[in-house]
Design a protein around this motif. Structure first.
Motif, PDB file in Angstrom:
ATOM      1  N   GLY A 134       4.845   0.624  -3.295  1.00 53.62           N
ATOM      2  CA  GLY A 134       3.803  -0.533  -2.538  1.00 53.62           C
ATOM      3  C   GLY A 134       2.938  -1.097  -3.777  1.00 53.62           C
ATOM      4  O   GLY A 134       2.689  -2.175  -3.725  1.00 53.62           O
ATOM      5  N   ASP A 186       4.313  -4.452   1.150  1.00 50.69           N
ATOM      6  CA  ASP A 186       4.558  -3.075   1.296  1.00 50.69           C
ATOM      7  C   ASP A 186       6.141  -3.105   1.586  1.00 50.69           C
ATOM      8  O   ASP A 186       6.586  -3.954   2.202  1.00 50.69           O
ATOM      9  CB  ASP A 186       3.834  -2.500   2.630  1.00 50.69           C
ATOM     10  N   LEU A 245       1.100   0.356   1.739  1.00 47.54           N
ATOM     11  CA  LEU A 245      -0.007  -0.581   1.720  1.00 47.54           C
ATOM     12  C   LEU A 245      -1.409   0.075   1.508  1.00 47.54           C
ATOM     13  O   LEU A 245      -2.054  -0.455   0.880  1.00 47.54           O
ATOM     14  CB  LEU A 245       0.064  -1.245   3.293  1.00 47.54           C
TER      15      LEU A 245
END
Length: 335
Positions: free
Chosen positions: A79, A92, A269
């Protein structure tokens, strides 16, 4: 030059995260459908426990904890790379469809390719990488414009579209699969930690041993890529080459993780954002922290999930989504 205060904050954060990982791992070992008394952990580790205690510890709990930590680390680093390469804080591998691409490849491989049981664990990361790479290439093509280059918002939208479409493909595969094979795909979609065994750990470790040091080595390049294209070109960076190499690394990290954990989103994320909030946006500082945060977040999600509902529990992917989805919405509104 990095300010000594940031270095000190980074070191303190290391120790805190390592303590959190150790505490969560010990808690995870003791809890479960077949709990182990904490005063029996050390005898079991030293080989002085009962057969049941040692079996639960070494054949069930430890492999699951290790595979969860490794997969969380890989997803977090993937990510972080995607966010830097695309200059998009919403990137992500689970959200933009790379995980779904790996999942479709794994499902097709599992359903239609006969393979020996001993080779299955070692082939999975390779198959997942092929599916994830093809998906990433298609997303990149559809997101790229000759006039404006790679558009971050378009990347997220195209990635979400691919993710939904590929999830639909997996549903079609489920509907046409043999009943005994449906559980595997369903567990993958839910993000169940299904590859919790030592061969899967052996299969994923080489990927991380190569890709984590490589990404840390590229930290300076990623700092430059986070700037505007004209600035990066003026410094002398070959944009497309660096983006391609780092994108391959991100895809490989995500594929190796989801090949053993299933479709888990939002770890990649959240972890980089939390790390940046602690030590700032310089990749030399936040990447190592993001790796540890990703491992801890997935371990925590799995520990909570599998103990909420016994005996099967709630898949780690669902627990991660319950935490990460509101955070994604917050970032989307803020950006």
């Amino acid at each position: 030059m990095i300010h000594p205060t940031l270095r000190k904050k980074q070191r303190i954060s290391y120790y805190v995260l390592l303590a959190l990982i150790l505490l969560t791992a010990i808690t995870s070992i003791g809890l479960g459908y077949s709990p182990i008394s904490y005063d029996r952990l050390m005898p079991a580790i030293l080989g002085e426990g009962t057969f049941k205690e040692e079996f639960i510890l070494f054949s069930i709990r430890l492999p699951r904890i290790l595979i969860t930590l490794l997969a969380g680390m890989a997803l977090a680093l993937s990510g972080a790379i995607l966010q830097s390469v695309t200059r998009n804080d919403l990137a992500d591998p689970g959200i933009i469809g790379i995980n779904s691409g790996a999942g479709v490849a794994i499902s097709v491989f599992f359903l239609f390719v006969p393979v020996e049981a001993g080779a299955f664990a070692y082939l999975l990361p390779i198959v997942a990488f092929a599916g994830a790479l093809l998906t990433a290439v298609l997303i990149y093509i559809f997101s790229y414009s000759r006039s404006t280059g790679l558009q971050p918002i378009r990347l997220v939208l195209v990635g979400i579209g691919f993710s939904m479409a590929l999830s639909g493909v997996m549903i079609v595969l489920i509907s046409s699969a043999e009943p005994e094979k449906v559980d595997f795909i369903a567990n993958w979609l839910a993000g169940s930690i299904w590859g919790a065994d030592w061969p899967f750990i052996v299969a994923i470790v080489p990927w991380l041993l190569v890709l984590i040091p490589f990404t840390l080595y590229k930290a300076n390049r990623m700092n430059v890529l986070s700037l505007s294209d004209p600035v990066a070109i003026g410094i002398g960076v070959s944009l497309e080459k660096e983006r391609l190499v780092l994108l391959l690394a991100a895809v490989a990290l995500a594929a190796s993780a989801v090949s053993v954990t299933g479709g888990i989103a939002f770890i990649g994320l959240m972890a980089p954002h939390i790390a940046k909030a602690i030590v700032g946006p310089r990749h030399q500082l936040f990447l190592p922290l993001a790796i540890l945060i990703g491992g801890w977040l997935l371990l925590l999600a799995d520990t909570i999930g599998r103990n909420l509902l016994e005996p099967s529990g709630i898949p780690a992917g669902i627990m991660a989504a319950l935490i990460g989805a509101p955070y994604f919405i917050y970032l989307l509104l803020r950006k």
